[in-house]
Design an enzyme around this catalytic site. Structure first.
Site, mmCIF file in Angstrom:
data_model
loop_
_atom_site.group_PDB
_atom_site.id
_atom_site.type_symbol
_atom_site.label_atom_id
_atom_site.label_comp_id
_atom_site.label_asym_id
_atom_site.label_seq_id
_atom_site.Cartn_x
_atom_site.Cartn_y
_atom_site.Cartn_z
ATOM 1 N N ASP A 127 2.192 5.145 -7.931
ATOM 2 C CA ASP A 127 2.734 5.064 -6.578
ATOM 3 C C ASP A 127 4.109 5.720 -6.501
ATOM 4 O O ASP A 127 5.087 5.191 -7.031
ATOM 5 C CB ASP A 127 2.808 3.596 -6.153
ATOM 6 C CG ASP A 127 1.429 3.015 -5.935
ATOM 7 O OD1 ASP A 127 0.710 3.546 -5.073
ATOM 8 O OD2 ASP A 127 1.055 2.055 -6.643
ATOM 9 N N HIS A 154 -0.329 8.816 -5.838
ATOM 10 C CA HIS A 154 -0.335 8.414 -4.425
ATOM 11 C C HIS A 154 1.071 8.656 -3.884
ATOM 12 O O HIS A 154 1.993 7.899 -4.187
ATOM 13 C CB HIS A 154 -0.739 6.930 -4.334
ATOM 14 C CG HIS A 154 -0.709 6.366 -2.958
ATOM 15 N ND1 HIS A 154 -0.798 5.016 -2.711
ATOM 16 C CD2 HIS A 154 -0.613 6.957 -1.736
ATOM 17 C CE1 HIS A 154 -0.759 4.809 -1.409
ATOM 18 N NE2 HIS A 154 -0.634 5.959 -0.797
ATOM 19 N N MET A 206 -5.606 2.606 3.336
ATOM 20 C CA MET A 206 -4.664 1.558 2.901
ATOM 21 C C MET A 206 -5.082 0.223 3.518
ATOM 22 O O MET A 206 -5.368 0.154 4.717
ATOM 23 C CB MET A 206 -3.237 1.876 3.358
ATOM 24 C CG MET A 206 -2.561 3.057 2.691
ATOM 25 S SD MET A 206 -2.280 2.889 0.929
ATOM 26 C CE MET A 206 -1.327 1.371 0.814
ATOM 27 N N PHE A 218 4.949 -1.733 -1.079
ATOM 28 C CA PHE A 218 5.162 -2.772 -2.091
ATOM 29 C C PHE A 218 3.830 -3.273 -2.645
ATOM 30 O O PHE A 218 2.835 -3.304 -1.916
ATOM 31 C CB PHE A 218 5.913 -3.967 -1.482
ATOM 32 C CG PHE A 218 7.241 -3.563 -0.908
ATOM 33 C CD1 PHE A 218 8.367 -3.444 -1.722
ATOM 34 C CD2 PHE A 218 7.366 -3.244 0.436
ATOM 35 C CE1 PHE A 218 9.587 -3.035 -1.207
ATOM 36 C CE2 PHE A 218 8.587 -2.830 0.969
ATOM 37 C CZ PHE A 218 9.698 -2.724 0.141
ATOM 38 N N ASP A 261 -6.681 0.564 -1.162
ATOM 39 C CA ASP A 261 -5.440 0.281 -1.891
ATOM 40 C C ASP A 261 -4.626 -0.754 -1.125
ATOM 41 O O ASP A 261 -4.247 -0.517 0.021
ATOM 42 C CB ASP A 261 -4.654 1.593 -2.032
ATOM 43 C CG ASP A 261 -3.346 1.436 -2.798
ATOM 44 O OD1 ASP A 261 -3.105 0.357 -3.361
ATOM 45 O OD2 ASP A 261 -2.577 2.420 -2.826
ATOM 46 N N SER A 296 -1.319 -5.796 -8.656
ATOM 47 C CA SER A 296 -0.955 -7.126 -9.158
ATOM 48 C C SER A 296 -2.167 -7.874 -9.713
ATOM 49 O O SER A 296 -2.026 -8.652 -10.653
ATOM 50 C CB SER A 296 -0.244 -7.930 -8.074
ATOM 51 O OG SER A 296 -0.894 -7.803 -6.853
HETATM 52 C C1 DX5 Z 1 1.366 -0.131 -2.071
HETATM 53 C C2 DX5 Z 1 0.802 0.750 -3.154
HETATM 54 C C3 DX5 Z 1 -0.287 0.088 -3.910
HETATM 55 C C4 DX5 Z 1 0.126 -1.187 -4.569
HETATM 56 C C5 DX5 Z 1 -1.069 -1.983 -4.892
HETATM 57 O O1 DX5 Z 1 2.156 0.601 -1.223
HETATM 58 O O2 DX5 Z 1 0.279 1.941 -2.636
HETATM 59 O O3 DX5 Z 1 -0.889 0.979 -4.837
HETATM 60 O O4 DX5 Z 1 0.858 -0.981 -5.730
HETATM 61 O O5 DX5 Z 1 -0.641 -3.203 -5.403
HETATM 62 P P1 DX5 Z 1 -1.433 -4.542 -5.090
HETATM 63 O O6 DX5 Z 1 -2.803 -4.355 -5.681
HETATM 64 O O7 DX5 Z 1 -0.640 -5.586 -5.739
HETATM 65 O O8 DX5 Z 1 -1.508 -4.679 -3.586
HETATM 66 ZN ZN ZN Z 2 -0.999 3.143 -4.013
#
Ligand code: DX5
Ligand code: ZN
Length: 221
Positions: A33, A64, A135, A141, A173, A196
């Site tokens: 990310d 990403h 998304m 985050f 995601d 996570s």
């Molecule tokens: C959020 C990111 C995700 C995030 C996913 O902006 O693009 O890739 O790290 O983390 P979790 O699975 O904890 O939502």
């Molecule tokens: Zn991501």
């Protein structure tokens, strides 16, 4: 539909990214990310870190880009070794030109949509893409709650992909876990980011396979 699990290293140990990658040997890709503190209110890492990890890890890198002006910056990530580069359509000035450039450099081109961005205006762009990322949280985050309101868009995106007839992956995601992955798979996703859920687990490698099993079973319904 082949299921792919692409764990996000956002919540992994940034002091030991290669070691963290080694804990998830069956992950299909490493989802990295990239955040610039403009497009999203958070700052993470850039092309030099992707380059170092692409040399140190066995899995290919799925970058990403949550950054402003991806038209300018995306090519650097292909040069750094990313095998797939995702730009946000809300930030891209010329998404067709950008997707073509990423492909011409030899990487997979992917376009991401924030939760409030519809897929329909971009239906004609699908043949230019190797993956669409829907998304399921507002980007910025890890550890946020999955937004069920995105499920109808996953369904509509799958229908448009089927109509296009191409081999376009559909990635989700944000908040993907043992609680939510089946809903995503039933709606038509085939590529799953989980941050996570994987790195918060006692055994991240086992969690990758648990998630794969749940997604696989849900698509066979
Ligand atoms: C959020 C990111 C995700 C995030 C996913 O902006 O693009 O890739 O790290 O983390 P979790 O699975 O904890 O939502
Ligand atoms: Zn991501």
């Amino acid at each position: 539909m082949a299921i792919q699990i692409t764990p996000s290293l956002l919540n992994a140990d940034f002091a030991n990214l290669a070691g963290e990658a080694a804990r998830i040997p069956t992950a299909d890709w490493l989802h990295m990310d990239v955040m610039d503190n403009h497009f999203v209110p958070n700052l993470t890492l850039g092309a030099p870190v992707i380059e170092a990890l692409s040399k140190a890890a066995d899995q290919p890198i799925d970058a990403h880009l949550m950054i402003a002006d991806p038209d300018r910056w995306a090519p650097q990530f292909v040069e750094a070794g990313a095998g797939s580069v995702t730009f946000h359509v809300e930030a891209a000035h010329a998404p067709v030109r950008l997707a073509r450039e990423i492909r011409a450099q030899g990487a997979r081109a992917s376009m991401a949509l924030k939760p409030a961005t519809p897929i329909e205006p971009y239906a004609d762009l699908l043949p230019e893409l190797d993956m669409v990322l829907v998304m399921t949280v507002e980007p910025g985050f890890g550890g946020q709650k999955f937004l069920d309101l995105c499920l109808p868009k996953i369904r509509r995106t799958r229908e448009l992909i089927e109509r296009t007839g191409g081999e376009i992956w559909l990635q989700v995601d944000g908040g993907v876990s043992v609680e939510t992955i089946e809903r995503c798979a039933e709606a038509g996703a085939d590529t799953f980011v989980a941050g996570s859920a994987v790195f918060g687990a006692d055994d991240p490698g086992a969690m990758v396979e648990t998630l794969r099993g749940l997604a696989d079973a849900a698509c066979r319904h």
